[in-house]
Design an enzyme around this catalytic site. Sequence first.
Site, PDB file in Angstrom:
ATOM      1  N   HIS A  28       0.850  -1.144   0.009  1.00 36.39           N
ATOM      2  CA  HIS A  28       0.106  -0.240   0.102  1.00 36.39           C
ATOM      3  C   HIS A  28       0.754   1.427   0.025  1.00 36.39           C
ATOM      4  O   HIS A  28       0.696   2.158   0.809  1.00 36.39           O
ATOM      5  CB  HIS A  28      -1.143  -0.134   1.106  1.00 36.39           C
ATOM      6  CG  HIS A  28      -0.908  -0.644   2.421  1.00 36.39           C
ATOM      7  ND1 HIS A  28       0.232   0.024   3.102  1.00 36.39           N
ATOM      8  CD2 HIS A  28      -1.580  -1.657   3.091  1.00 36.39           C
ATOM      9  CE1 HIS A  28       0.075  -0.687   4.454  1.00 36.39           C
ATOM     10  NE2 HIS A  28      -0.894  -1.546   4.224  1.00 36.39           N
ATOM     11  N   HIS A  82      -5.848 -10.498  12.935  1.00 35.82           N
ATOM     12  CA  HIS A  82      -5.963  -9.378  11.932  1.00 35.82           C
ATOM     13  C   HIS A  82      -6.414  -9.513  10.752  1.00 35.82           C
ATOM     14  O   HIS A  82      -6.055 -10.626  10.025  1.00 35.82           O
ATOM     15  CB  HIS A  82      -4.401  -8.888  12.165  1.00 35.82           C
ATOM     16  CG  HIS A  82      -4.477  -7.388  11.122  1.00 35.82           C
ATOM     17  ND1 HIS A  82      -5.488  -6.632  10.953  1.00 35.82           N
ATOM     18  CD2 HIS A  82      -3.086  -7.021  10.408  1.00 35.82           C
ATOM     19  CE1 HIS A  82      -4.822  -5.650  10.200  1.00 35.82           C
ATOM     20  NE2 HIS A  82      -3.619  -5.729   9.815  1.00 35.82           N
ATOM     21  N   GLU A  84      -6.648  -8.054   7.874  1.00 33.24           N
ATOM     22  CA  GLU A  84      -5.783  -7.604   6.395  1.00 33.24           C
ATOM     23  C   GLU A  84      -5.487  -8.705   5.545  1.00 33.24           C
ATOM     24  O   GLU A  84      -5.078  -9.745   6.063  1.00 33.24           O
ATOM     25  CB  GLU A  84      -4.495  -6.530   6.837  1.00 33.24           C
ATOM     26  CG  GLU A  84      -4.317  -5.624   5.594  1.00 33.24           C
ATOM     27  CD  GLU A  84      -3.336  -4.608   5.941  1.00 33.24           C
ATOM     28  OE1 GLU A  84      -2.817  -4.334   6.952  1.00 33.24           O
ATOM     29  OE2 GLU A  84      -3.485  -3.683   4.855  1.00 33.24           O
ATOM     30  N   ASP A  86      -3.315  -9.532   3.660  1.00 28.46           N
ATOM     31  CA  ASP A  86      -1.825 -10.065   3.570  1.00 28.46           C
ATOM     32  C   ASP A  86      -1.781 -11.313   4.764  1.00 28.46           C
ATOM     33  O   ASP A  86      -1.074 -12.179   4.674  1.00 28.46           O
ATOM     34  CB  ASP A  86      -0.708  -9.130   3.932  1.00 28.46           C
ATOM     35  CG  ASP A  86      -0.650  -8.435   5.147  1.00 28.46           C
ATOM     36  OD1 ASP A  86      -2.052  -7.956   5.489  1.00 28.46           O
ATOM     37  OD2 ASP A  86       0.218  -7.976   5.875  1.00 28.46           O
ATOM     38  N   HIS A 148      -2.641  -2.899  13.905  1.00 33.91           N
ATOM     39  CA  HIS A 148      -2.657  -2.060  12.804  1.00 33.91           C
ATOM     40  C   HIS A 148      -3.881  -1.330  12.359  1.00 33.91           C
ATOM     41  O   HIS A 148      -4.141  -0.229  12.202  1.00 33.91           O
ATOM     42  CB  HIS A 148      -1.890  -2.495  11.703  1.00 33.91           C
ATOM     43  CG  HIS A 148      -1.839  -2.003  10.412  1.00 33.91           C
ATOM     44  ND1 HIS A 148      -1.804  -2.469   9.223  1.00 33.91           N
ATOM     45  CD2 HIS A 148      -1.803  -0.564   9.984  1.00 33.91           C
ATOM     46  CE1 HIS A 148      -1.902  -1.696   8.163  1.00 33.91           C
ATOM     47  NE2 HIS A 148      -1.639  -0.517   8.729  1.00 33.91           N
ATOM     48  N   ASP A 167       1.034  -7.573  13.341  1.00 35.97           N
ATOM     49  CA  ASP A 167       1.935  -6.651  12.521  1.00 35.97           C
ATOM     50  C   ASP A 167       2.910  -6.004  13.579  1.00 35.97           C
ATOM     51  O   ASP A 167       3.921  -5.368  12.989  1.00 35.97           O
ATOM     52  CB  ASP A 167       0.854  -5.618  12.053  1.00 35.97           C
ATOM     53  CG  ASP A 167       0.415  -5.845  10.705  1.00 35.97           C
ATOM     54  OD1 ASP A 167       0.883  -6.937  10.107  1.00 35.97           O
ATOM     55  OD2 ASP A 167      -0.643  -5.210  10.168  1.00 35.97           O
ATOM     56  N   TYR A 195       9.550   0.191   8.679  1.00 39.02           N
ATOM     57  CA  TYR A 195       8.299  -0.361   8.865  1.00 39.02           C
ATOM     58  C   TYR A 195       7.554   0.335   9.655  1.00 39.02           C
ATOM     59  O   TYR A 195       6.270   0.657   9.592  1.00 39.02           O
ATOM     60  CB  TYR A 195       8.526  -1.943   9.391  1.00 39.02           C
ATOM     61  CG  TYR A 195       7.387  -2.664   9.532  1.00 39.02           C
ATOM     62  CD1 TYR A 195       6.657  -3.401   8.611  1.00 39.02           C
ATOM     63  CD2 TYR A 195       6.663  -2.578  10.753  1.00 39.02           C
ATOM     64  CE1 TYR A 195       5.604  -4.351   8.966  1.00 39.02           C
ATOM     65  CE2 TYR A 195       5.516  -3.325  11.269  1.00 39.02           C
ATOM     66  CZ  TYR A 195       5.012  -4.313  10.219  1.00 39.02           C
ATOM     67  OH  TYR A 195       3.955  -5.045  10.388  1.00 39.02           O
ATOM     68  N   HIS A 228       5.383 -10.268  10.162  1.00 37.84           N
ATOM     69  CA  HIS A 228       6.296 -10.236   9.240  1.00 37.84           C
ATOM     70  C   HIS A 228       7.694 -10.098   9.670  1.00 37.84           C
ATOM     71  O   HIS A 228       7.961  -9.574  10.767  1.00 37.84           O
ATOM     72  CB  HIS A 228       6.139  -8.467   8.616  1.00 37.84           C
ATOM     73  CG  HIS A 228       4.460  -8.501   7.913  1.00 37.84           C
ATOM     74  ND1 HIS A 228       4.262  -9.063   6.580  1.00 37.84           N
ATOM     75  CD2 HIS A 228       3.296  -7.781   8.404  1.00 37.84           C
ATOM     76  CE1 HIS A 228       2.865  -8.726   6.469  1.00 37.84           C
ATOM     77  NE2 HIS A 228       2.730  -7.806   7.534  1.00 37.84           N
TER      78      HIS A 228
END
Length: 408
Positions: A28, A82, A84, A86, A148, A167, A195, A228
């Site tokens: 993004h 989470h 999102e 990903d 996040h 995250d 990050y 991540h």
Amino acid sequence: MKEAFKAAKVTDKVYWVGAVDWAVRDFHGYLTNRGTTYNAYLILADKIALVDAVKASFKDEMLARIASIVDPKKIEIVISNHAEPDHTGALGGVIEAIKPQKVLASMMGVKALDQHYHGACPAVAVRDGEKLSLGNVDLTFAETRMCHWPDSMVCYLHQERMLISQDAFGMHLASYERFDDQLSPALLDAEAAKYYANILLPLSSFVAKTIEKVAATGWTLDTIAPDHGPIWRKDPQRIVASYARWSRQPRINKAVVLYDTMWQSTDLMARAIGEGLAAGGTATRLMPLSGTHRSDIATEVLDAGALIVGAPTVNNEIFPTLADAMTYLRGLAPKGLIGASFGSYGWSGEAPKDLRAMLEEMKVELVGEPVRVVYAPAGEDLKRCYDLGLQVAARLKEKYPPPASSAV
Ligand code: FEO
């Protein structure tokens, strides 16, 4: 696929079963020039559980890693920290493949999964602080809203003394090394800072609350396993301390000069401002947008005390690369900056004024008036630029004094 894609042991009861994405370059708007990983964790307790999933295109890789250790159909519980994509793009397919007894998410997570997948990821809500026994492993869930997204939560594995942190405490770094002690500290610091600057900076108050909340639990953190990048096992407190520091947005005697140019007039002005800043004792970074990605600028601004922005005017507007970078930076909401604007123009000259207005919106403390030059700067124009650099350097020295013996 399980012949090639294996799980990685984290502890006797926890295995990494995520995916490594060596190719992704855009997250993004953030340049992920070292790729990333989507981490998922298999808990081999009396009741087997899976925490988080991966991006849709990596579903088979993830299932293969699970199958290298255990039959995926033996997974009873799936936890989605989470929503999102990903971490959930593959979730619907994983649920279909393994048919778990339950999928758990936070209250907001249940809603977000439904809004994303419209029934394909039916989940049951767990409360903030709720405990779950997997037999020989006990978990506690903790909501970490806006760290996040509003749905974000983490889970703590008591017997393993491990926080699966979603995250938080992550970085975008593809590697075959799974642990912090296998990678250089300089690389870890640089990618963790990038990050934070590009993802978590605008959420700094929520980051601070999360750190306080986790500290108040009294949990021992032998391992922090983010979604991540590498798993922190050597010194997990190091990344927690970095986050605590970045969430306060401390600034130093450093200036970023962000600019682009059409016919080298704004470039010459930027270089004259840089000379003034450096002569005034400021660590100065010139960042021409012709060769710099917006996310690297955000990283450089993470600790900078000043942001000076310059652009030519084109069709009565800010040069488009500056409009892009400034919109991105404004969204990241850096606090405590000093700033100024400059630029060249032919007949209308809006860019330096519009850039100043953007800095004002960002609550940047402005130094001097915008330096504007018609067409190409003459000697006296460059002197004005140099003087603007000196002026910003002087204000920076007052607001963020350099340490007694600092190297630029
Ligand atoms: Fe890695 Fe907010 O997803």
